[in-house]
Design a protein around this motif. Structure first.
Motif, PDB file in Angstrom:
ATOM      1  N   HIS A  42      51.722  40.625  56.086  1.00 33.32           N
ATOM      2  CA  HIS A  42      51.837  40.840  54.640  1.00 33.32           C
ATOM      3  C   HIS A  42      53.166  41.519  54.301  1.00 33.32           C
ATOM      4  CE1 HIS A  42      51.381  43.189  50.926  1.00 33.32           C
ATOM      5  NE2 HIS A  42      50.630  42.172  50.523  1.00 33.32           N
ATOM      6  N   ASN A  85      54.263  43.996  42.997  1.00 31.87           N
ATOM      7  CA  ASN A  85      53.113  43.705  42.125  1.00 31.87           C
ATOM      8  C   ASN A  85      53.514  43.781  40.660  1.00 31.87           C
ATOM      9  OD1 ASN A  85      51.221  43.252  44.077  1.00 31.87           O
ATOM     10  ND2 ASN A  85      50.286  45.290  43.981  1.00 31.87           N
ATOM     11  N   THR A  89      42.085  40.202  45.649  1.00 31.59           N
ATOM     12  CA  THR A  89      43.259  39.655  44.974  1.00 31.59           C
ATOM     13  C   THR A  89      42.825  38.762  43.821  1.00 31.59           C
ATOM     14  OG1 THR A  89      45.275  38.341  45.242  1.00 31.59           O
ATOM     15  CG2 THR A  89      43.404  37.688  46.608  1.00 31.59           C
ATOM     16  N   THR A  90      43.649  38.722  42.787  1.00 29.55           N
ATOM     17  CA  THR A  90      43.405  37.759  41.700  1.00 29.55           C
ATOM     18  C   THR A  90      44.501  36.693  41.741  1.00 29.55           C
ATOM     19  OG1 THR A  90      44.620  39.221  40.236  1.00 29.55           O
ATOM     20  CG2 THR A  90      42.217  39.396  40.178  1.00 29.55           C
ATOM     21  N   LYS A  91      45.231  36.667  42.869  1.00 29.30           N
ATOM     22  CA  LYS A  91      46.384  35.742  42.949  1.00 29.30           C
ATOM     23  C   LYS A  91      46.133  34.624  43.949  1.00 29.30           C
ATOM     24  CE  LYS A  91      49.294  39.725  42.171  1.00 29.30           C
ATOM     25  NZ  LYS A  91      50.129  40.707  42.863  1.00 29.30           N
ATOM     26  N   THR A 104      47.315  37.971  49.413  1.00 27.38           N
ATOM     27  CA  THR A 104      46.262  38.232  50.396  1.00 27.38           C
ATOM     28  C   THR A 104      45.406  39.422  49.979  1.00 27.38           C
ATOM     29  OG1 THR A 104      47.755  39.627  51.638  1.00 27.38           O
ATOM     30  CG2 THR A 104      47.548  37.346  52.362  1.00 27.38           C
ATOM     31  N   GLY A 105      45.890  40.189  49.002  1.00 27.70           N
ATOM     32  CA  GLY A 105      45.099  41.338  48.562  1.00 27.70           C
ATOM     33  C   GLY A 105      45.187  42.523  49.504  1.00 27.70           C
TER      34      GLY A 105
HETATM   35  N1  LIG Z   1      50.980  45.784  38.333  1.00 25.91           N
HETATM   36  C1  LIG Z   1      49.842  45.087  38.314  1.00 25.91           C
HETATM   37  N2  LIG Z   1      49.461  44.445  37.164  1.00 25.91           N
HETATM   38  C2  LIG Z   1      48.317  43.736  37.143  1.00 25.91           C
HETATM   39  N3  LIG Z   1      47.476  43.592  38.177  1.00 25.91           N
HETATM   40  C3  LIG Z   1      47.810  44.204  39.316  1.00 25.91           C
HETATM   41  C4  LIG Z   1      48.998  44.968  39.442  1.00 25.91           C
HETATM   42  N4  LIG Z   1      49.040  45.459  40.694  1.00 25.91           N
HETATM   43  C5  LIG Z   1      47.930  45.011  41.308  1.00 25.91           C
HETATM   44  N5  LIG Z   1      47.185  44.270  40.501  1.00 25.91           N
HETATM   45  C6  LIG Z   1      45.890  43.642  40.814  1.00 25.91           C
HETATM   46  O1  LIG Z   1      45.427  44.161  42.023  1.00 25.91           O
HETATM   47  C7  LIG Z   1      45.193  43.088  42.948  1.00 25.91           C
HETATM   48  C8  LIG Z   1      45.433  43.580  44.354  1.00 25.91           C
HETATM   49  O2  LIG Z   1      46.815  43.846  44.554  1.00 25.91           O
HETATM   50  P1  LIG Z   1      47.409  43.786  46.014  1.00 25.91           P
HETATM   51  O3  LIG Z   1      48.843  44.108  45.953  1.00 25.91           O
HETATM   52  O4  LIG Z   1      46.546  44.585  46.901  1.00 25.91           O
HETATM   53  O5  LIG Z   1      47.178  42.273  46.425  1.00 25.91           O
HETATM   54  P2  LIG Z   1      47.901  40.983  45.846  1.00 25.91           P
HETATM   55  O6  LIG Z   1      49.154  41.379  45.134  1.00 25.91           O
HETATM   56  O7  LIG Z   1      46.913  40.206  45.081  1.00 25.91           O
HETATM   57  O8  LIG Z   1      48.236  40.187  47.127  1.00 25.91           O
HETATM   58  P3  LIG Z   1      49.346  40.572  48.196  1.00 25.91           P
HETATM   59  O9  LIG Z   1      49.953  41.874  47.799  1.00 25.91           O
HETATM   60  O10 LIG Z   1      48.591  40.688  49.456  1.00 25.91           O
HETATM   61  O11 LIG Z   1      50.307  39.475  48.187  1.00 25.91           O
HETATM   62  C9  LIG Z   1      46.087  41.972  42.480  1.00 25.91           C
HETATM   63  O12 LIG Z   1      45.617  40.712  42.886  1.00 25.91           O
HETATM   64  C10 LIG Z   1      46.011  42.132  40.966  1.00 25.91           C
HETATM   65  O13 LIG Z   1      44.827  41.587  40.445  1.00 25.91           O
END
Ligand SMILES: Nc1ncnc2c1ncn2[C@@H]1O[C@H](COP(=O)(O)OP(=O)(O)OP(=O)(O)O)[C@@H](O)[C@H]1O
Ligand SMILES: [Mg+2]
Length: 385
Positions: A167, A288, A336-338, A344-345
């Motif tokens: 990651h 993020n 994750t919402t992505k 990968t969350g």
């Molecule tokens: N700045 C932000 N604005 C909106 N949503 C956020 C923000 N930061 C985190 N999130 C939410 O929190 C979730 C988890 O974040 P995290 O960084 O752990 O995983 P990810 O970004 O989805 O995937 P990865 O970082 O592994 O590529 C995101 O999928 C999103 O829904």
């Protein structure tokens, strides 16, 4: 006549041929009978045959039956031992029971009684041994399960660590890729413009170098995972790390048309820690924020300030925000919402772990469709400059 090997085995120890042989004749139909004319010979057979019951005379020349009983018990605590006693030797028989014999029979013995007593005692030994075997099998099974569990746990934790390292290789690689493209464009433009001197690219090369180094450090960390202890914490400057991370993040922001501004205080904000880890943590939060703002062509502001005992890094974005029901989950691994964009969350999970390893805290405040602010607070080493 061949004796079935499945018959229970009985060992008879008696120095007198008469009783020895009459016992053999009596028991032969139902048992495999071994006979010995001395305790020593009996002990040898005990080790070799593992009988289900031992019948031993008490009064024998040389080692007597009572001493023999002690030796038998040392070798096999569970085999049933029946003592043969002469008339009037009740006290010796009781002494034998005290020393661990299971029964005694008076000489001359009654055949019927003898069969009964031996049958009972052979059964007793078998029950004992089955219990023993079951217990040792359970113990062995338990040990094997524990070993397998430990192995699985190690594999699972190695898998988890690998996912985390993979990651966090993504962020610096994206930055490197962004700057390589930027440099390529610069070169192309200067070629088109046919300017005599090459474009200056020291700044970009420096960022590329920094992020490649981060990749290498992450890789070394991964390679030594589990075998080498984490490096001892060193004095590091949070503001310097924040500036380095921002330099890299500029390329990602520019690609996504997000305006990235920073306000970093002059204080070095020194703490005892691991620079690579803090770099991972800040990179995750800033990436993020840029990703959230990108969809709405928004902006990201990073502020670093010094409070009396701690340093504070605030990352604010005007992105899509986080739904209240999801706020509690964002620090969980793999939330994750992505999905569509292969998130990968793990980003915030890693970040929180790193911050807590440095005795700090991370907080989030978000309004859907307005934006999100993450605040990281880290206790510092010294008083403000
Ligand atoms: N700045 C932000 N604005 C909106 N949503 C956020 C923000 N930061 C985190 N999130 C939410 O929190 C979730 C988890 O974040 P995290 O960084 O752990 O995983 P990810 O970004 O989805 O995937 P990865 O970082 O592994 O590529 C995101 O999928 C999103 O829904
Ligand atoms: Mg992320």
């Amino acid at each position: 006549m061949t004796v079935s090997p499945d018959l229970p085995q009985v060992l008879v120890i008696d120095d007198e041929l008469g009783p020895r042989e009459s016992l053999r004749m009596l028991l032969k139909p139902s048992y495999q009978v071994h006979t010995a004319d001395s305790v020593e010979a009996g002990i040898r057979l005990l080790r070799e045959k593992h009988p289900d019951a031992v019948i031993t005379d008490i009064r024998m020349p040389g080692t007597n039956g009572i001493d023999g009983l002690r030796k038998i018990r040392e070798i096999d605590p569970h085999v049933a031992v029946i003592m043969l006693t002469g008339f009037g030797a009740l006290e010796t028989a009781q002494e034998a029971l005290r020393l661990g014999a299971n029964d005694y029979i008076n000489k001359p013995f009654d055949a019927h009684e003898m069969r009964d007593v031996i049958g009972r005692n052979v059964e007793r030994t078998r029950v004992h041994r089955t219990g023993e075997n079951a217990a040792s099998e359970i113990k062995e099974l338990n040990n094997r399960l524990l070993k397998e569990l430990a192995q699985k746990e190690r594999l699972a934790s190695l898998g988890q660590a690998s996912a985390e390292f993979v990651h966090d290789l993504g962020n610096p690689l994206t930055i490197v890729w962004g700057y390589v493209q930027l440099l390529a464009r610069k070169l192309e433009q200067s070629e088109k413009a046919q300017t005599p001197e090459a474009p200056t690219s020291a700044k970009e090369l420096n960022i590329i170098e920094q992020n490649v180094r981060l990749c290498r450090e992450l890789l070394t960390m991964w390679q030594s995972y589990g075998s080498v202890e984490a490096p001892p914490h060193q004095p590091i400057s949070v503001t310097k790390i924040a500036r380095d991370v921002l330099k890299g993040a500029n390329a990602i922001a520019a690609q996504s048309e997000v305006e990235l501004t920073a306000d970093i205080c002059e204080d070095p904000c020194t703490l005892l820690g691991d620079a690579v880890q803090i770099q991972r943590a800040l990179q995750n939060v800033i990436v993020n924020a840029v990703q959230a703002a990108a969809e709405r062509k928004g902006s990201v502001t990073v502020t670093c300030l010094r409070e009396e005992f701690y340093g504070e890094v605030r990352v604010e974005d005007t992105g899509y925000g986080i739904a209240p029901a999801q706020v509690a989950k964002i620090f969980e691994p793999y939330f994750t919402t992505k999905q569509a964009k292969s998130g990968t969350g793990l980003g915030l999970y890693i970040t929180k772990k790193v911050v807590e390893d440095h005795h700090g805290s991370i907080e989030v405040d978000s309004t859907p469709q307005i934006g999100t602010t993450f605040t990281i607070r880290l206790p510092l080493l010294s008083e403000p400059a």
